[in-house]
Structure formats: structure tokens, C-alpha cells
Write a protein that holds these residues in place. Structure first.
Motif, short mmCIF file in Angstrom:
data_model
loop_
_atom_site.label_atom_id
_atom_site.label_comp_id
_atom_site.label_asym_id
_atom_site.label_seq_id
_atom_site.Cartn_x
_atom_site.Cartn_y
_atom_site.Cartn_z
N GLU A 133 0.66 -1.20 -0.04
CA GLU A 133 -0.01 -0.05 -0.04
C GLU A 133 0.88 1.21 -0.09
O GLU A 133 0.56 2.09 -0.75
CB GLU A 133 -1.01 0.09 1.18
N ASP A 144 -7.77 7.65 -4.97
CA ASP A 144 -8.02 6.85 -3.88
C ASP A 144 -8.77 5.78 -4.29
O ASP A 144 -8.63 4.25 -3.98
CB ASP A 144 -8.94 7.58 -2.99
N GLU A 145 -9.85 5.71 -5.33
CA GLU A 145 -10.56 4.79 -5.99
C GLU A 145 -9.65 3.63 -6.44
O GLU A 145 -9.81 2.34 -6.12
CB GLU A 145 -11.67 5.23 -6.73
N ALA A 148 -7.74 1.52 -4.03
CA ALA A 148 -8.83 0.61 -3.13
C ALA A 148 -8.86 -0.43 -4.15
O ALA A 148 -8.90 -1.74 -3.69
CB ALA A 148 -9.89 1.31 -2.94
N ARG A 149 -8.98 -0.40 -5.46
CA ARG A 149 -9.40 -1.67 -6.36
C ARG A 149 -8.03 -2.41 -6.53
O ARG A 149 -8.19 -3.61 -6.54
CB ARG A 149 -9.88 -0.97 -7.76
N ALA A 152 -7.69 -4.50 -3.38
CA ALA A 152 -8.54 -5.69 -3.23
C ALA A 152 -8.18 -6.84 -4.27
O ALA A 152 -8.15 -8.08 -3.99
CB ALA A 152 -9.92 -5.13 -3.79
#
Ligand code: ADP
Ligand code: 5GP
Length: 194
Positions: A133, A144-145, A148-149, A152
Motif C-alpha cells: 500500500e 484513492d478509488e 482501493a481497487r 482488493a
């Protein structure tokens, strides 16, 4: 035998931000005989990226035409964008006897495992998810999106590391590079105490 003049295909996979691009560019500086495939993608160029250098940037429609024409060796959707390997240049380079490198995500690596079972498949792991990260954030290229993807997806990719012929941890860059060279048969194996 005709096949003896074929170049070797190596596939490098690992979660986004693990350092694949960094390792591969260092590897190519040291071994310019290796040919790195340039992928097609529908992702928008990041700052500093140029069409035809890091990627061939395409609209979704253009990419879908490539799929229909059979022009892609493999392709997959990753974090909302399509990515694929143009078939022809890879075949030409392998037929010319050059070692070829693909830097692709898990689904694409699985497709290549079917179409090129002799390819060498290598997985790059981060020292930890926290470090992964930090690297993605530190790179400063993703929203940020998107981060996050990518995180994941990282869990899914890491769980598949055992499918690969070999894995290495990209902790210290120099030692990861040495391991990569060794695994690809580009440098002598380090002494393991006989
Ligand atoms: P990937 O191509 O796998 O998405 P990058 O090569 O873009 O990853 O690396 C992500 C970030 O991590 C970059 O900022 C890069 O400089 C950094 N990085 C790569 N390898 C290391 C390493 N061994 N130690 C520390 N930082 C690294
Ligand atoms: P990025 O957007 O960070 O450049 O790449 C996202 C992910 O797409 C990375 O895991 C990268 O290895 C993968 N990727 C890049 N090119 C290809 C490709 O041609 N095919 C597939 N399947 N994945 C690719």
C-alpha cells in the motif's frame, strides 16, 4: 530442431505496486537482448506515459476490435480497464530467437499458461500488504478509488502465487533484481553453501 531457435517466453506477474515495472526496467538496462512486450490498454495514460512506449492506449471500442480480430495473445479486465498483449510482435520476436518478457496480471498469465505451456512464469511478492500500500501511494499516480481497487485485487493475486513456476519477494531492490536474473538464467546462481 526448429524449436531450438525459438526465444524463451517469460511471464512476470504480481500485485500492482509491488515493483514489477521498476524491476523490469532495471533488468532491461542490464540485458538489452530481452524484448519487452508493449501491451494495449483502455486505461488513461498517467503523467509521463507516452502512447506506444509504456502502452498502446486505446478506446474500449478499439480494444474490442482487437479481440474480435484475434489480435491479442491474452487479455483481461483489471481495476475497471482492459489490458492485452498484441499477438503478432510477440510471435515475431520469439520466432527471431529473442527472449520475450510479458509483464501482465493474473488472468492473462493463466491464459498464457494454456497457450504457451513452456513459458517460464514468475510471481513477484511484496514484503507485506502494508508495504504494498505504501508503494502504491508513494508512486502518486493513482486516485484513492484506483488504489482501493488495486489493493482488493492484490489479495486475490497473492493467493495465486503458488500457481507460478517461481516467486520472489521484492524487498531490497538490488537483491530482488539478482534473484530475478538468476531465475531467468541470466546470472550464475548465488552460492547456497554448496
Ligand atoms: P508495479 O509496476 O508492480 O505496479 P512499480 O514498479 O510502479 O510497481 O513500483 C511501485 C512503487 O514502488 C514505485 O514508486 C517504485 O519506485 C517503488 N519500488 C519498487 N521496488 C521497490 C523496492 N524494492 N523498494 C522500495 N520501493 C520500491
Ligand atoms: P497498470 O495500470 O498499473 O499499468 O497495470 C495494471 C495491471 O495490468 C498490472 O498488474 C499489469 O501487470 C497488468 N497488465 C499490463 N499489461 C497487461 C496485459 O497486456 N495483459 C494483462 N492481462 N495484464 C496486463
Amino acid at each position: 530442431m526448429a524449436s531450438s531457435s525459438l526465444g524463451r517466453l517469460t511471464v512476470i506477474t504480481g500485485p500492482s505496486g509491488v515493483g514489477k515495472g521498476t524491476l523490469v526496467s532495471r533488468l532491461l538496462e542490464r540485458h538489452p537482448q530481452i524484448w519487452l512486450s508493449i501491451s494495449a490498454t483502455t486505461r488513461a495514460p498517467r503523467s509521463g506515459e507516452t502512447d506506444g512506449v509504456q502502452y498502446f492506449f486505446m478506446t474500449r471500442g478499439e480494444f474490442e476490435q482487437q479481440i474480435e480480430a484475434g489480435g491479442l495473445l491474452e487479455w483481461a479486465e483489471f481495476a475497471g480497464n482492459l489490458y492485452g498483449t498484441p499477438r503478432r510482435p510477440v510471435e515475431d520476436q520469439l520466432n527471431g530467437g529473442r527472449p520475450v518478457l510479458l509483464e501482465i496480471e493474473l488472468e492473462g498469465a493463466r491464459q498464457v499458461r494454456q497457450s504457451f505451456p513452456a513459458a517460464f512464469q514468475l510471481f513477484i511478492k511484496p514484503p507485506s500488504l502494508a508495504v504494498l500500500e505504501q508503494r502504491i501511494r508513494g508512486r502518486g499516480t493513482d486516485s484513492d478509488e484506483a488504489i482501493a481497487r488495486r489493493l482488493a485485487r492484490a489479495g486475490i493475486e497473492l493467493a495465486a502465487a503458488d500457481e507460478f513456476d517461481a516467486a520472489l519477494v521484492n524487498d531490497d531492490l538490488e537483491s530482488a533484481l539478482l534473484q530475478l536474473e538468476t531465475l531467468m538464467g541470466l546470472a550464475p546462481h548465488p552460492s547456497d553453501g554448496e
